[in-house]
Design an enzyme around this catalytic site. Sequence first.
Site, PDB file in Angstrom:
ATOM      1  N   HIS A 179      -4.497   1.736   7.378  1.00 27.88           N
ATOM      2  CA  HIS A 179      -3.045   2.276   7.554  1.00 27.88           C
ATOM      3  C   HIS A 179      -2.692   3.271   6.459  1.00 27.88           C
ATOM      4  CE1 HIS A 179       1.328   1.536   7.841  1.00 27.88           C
ATOM      5  NE2 HIS A 179       1.447   2.291   7.114  1.00 27.88           N
ATOM      6  N   GLU A 180      -3.381   3.155   5.337  1.00 27.01           N
ATOM      7  CA  GLU A 180      -3.144   4.182   4.399  1.00 27.01           C
ATOM      8  C   GLU A 180      -4.045   5.572   4.526  1.00 27.01           C
ATOM      9  OE1 GLU A 180      -0.595   3.528   2.399  1.00 27.01           O
ATOM     10  OE2 GLU A 180      -0.379   1.656   3.073  1.00 27.01           O
ATOM     11  N   GLY A 198       1.010  -1.115  -0.081  1.00 24.58           N
ATOM     12  CA  GLY A 198      -0.095   0.011  -0.030  1.00 24.58           C
ATOM     13  C   GLY A 198       0.926   1.291   0.147  1.00 24.58           C
ATOM     14  N   CYS A 256       5.956  -0.186   7.589  1.00 21.99           N
ATOM     15  CA  CYS A 256       5.647   0.978   6.524  1.00 21.99           C
ATOM     16  C   CYS A 256       6.902   1.348   5.757  1.00 21.99           C
ATOM     17  CB  CYS A 256       5.293   2.269   7.501  1.00 21.99           C
ATOM     18  SG  CYS A 256       4.822   3.763   6.549  1.00 21.99           S
ATOM     19  N   LEU A 257       6.570   1.678   4.738  1.00 20.14           N
ATOM     20  CA  LEU A 257       7.750   2.215   3.422  1.00 20.14           C
ATOM     21  C   LEU A 257       8.250   3.401   4.262  1.00 20.14           C
ATOM     22  CD1 LEU A 257       6.236   1.403   0.175  1.00 20.14           C
ATOM     23  CD2 LEU A 257       7.916  -0.098   1.424  1.00 20.14           C
ATOM     24  N   HIS A 287      -2.251   7.651   6.839  1.00 20.89           N
ATOM     25  CA  HIS A 287      -1.399   8.444   6.349  1.00 20.89           C
ATOM     26  C   HIS A 287      -2.056   9.796   5.714  1.00 20.89           C
ATOM     27  CE1 HIS A 287       2.537   6.045   6.278  1.00 20.89           C
ATOM     28  NE2 HIS A 287       1.825   5.190   5.629  1.00 20.89           N
ATOM     29  N   GLN A 340       3.143  10.016   1.042  1.00 19.19           N
ATOM     30  CA  GLN A 340       4.400   9.213   1.214  1.00 19.19           C
ATOM     31  C   GLN A 340       5.278   9.447   0.072  1.00 19.19           C
ATOM     32  OE1 GLN A 340       2.301   5.353   2.114  1.00 19.19           O
ATOM     33  NE2 GLN A 340       4.196   5.043   3.240  1.00 19.19           N
TER      34      GLN A 340
HETATM   35 ZN   LIG Z   1       2.537   3.347   5.744  1.00 20.76          ZN
END
Ligand SMILES: [Zn+2]
Length: 170
Positions: free
Chosen positions: A135-136, A46, A93-94, A139, A51
């Site tokens: 989660h997304e 995701g 998470c990236l 963000h 991000q």
């Molecule tokens: Zn994330």
Amino acid sequence: MAVLDICKYPDPVLLQKAEPIKDMDVSLQRLIQDMIDTMYLAPGIGLAANQVGRPIRLIVFDVTPKDQDRNPSVIINPEIVEAEGEQTLEEGCLSVPDYYSDVKRSAKVLVRGLDAEGKPVEICGEGILATVLQHEIDHLDGVLFIERISALKRALYKKRVQKKLKKQEE
Ligand SMILES: [Zn+2]
């Protein structure tokens, strides 16, 4: 194909509330494609627009098992309209490299928004998909998963990052 740079904590863009998208123009289509490419290459399941440094309400995700064909999804201006149950899954998470922790979230969510063409879309997610959607969307509200773990764990993580940043400065 263009691969975008992924912003890492503590980049302020990650803590910013993203703005709703009003124009479905060509540059948005390009961004969607680039975000999907970036997500697969990372690899991740995701990615939210902030991000990649764009504080607008757009997420892409794909929770298809690795042995199956890719099936990316896009939601513009996603909103959780229903949530039920509870589950705890390990998240990473990236934007929060080399860190994983259990996070308690709703077990099932109903998300509404627009697809890449601007048509209304509704996605009901359970299990890992429910976690990814929450989660997304977090963000887009400037919330990282480390805000949803214990204060002690979060403090330890932040300390580790400060140490690393200091080392890079030296
Ligand atoms: Zn994330």
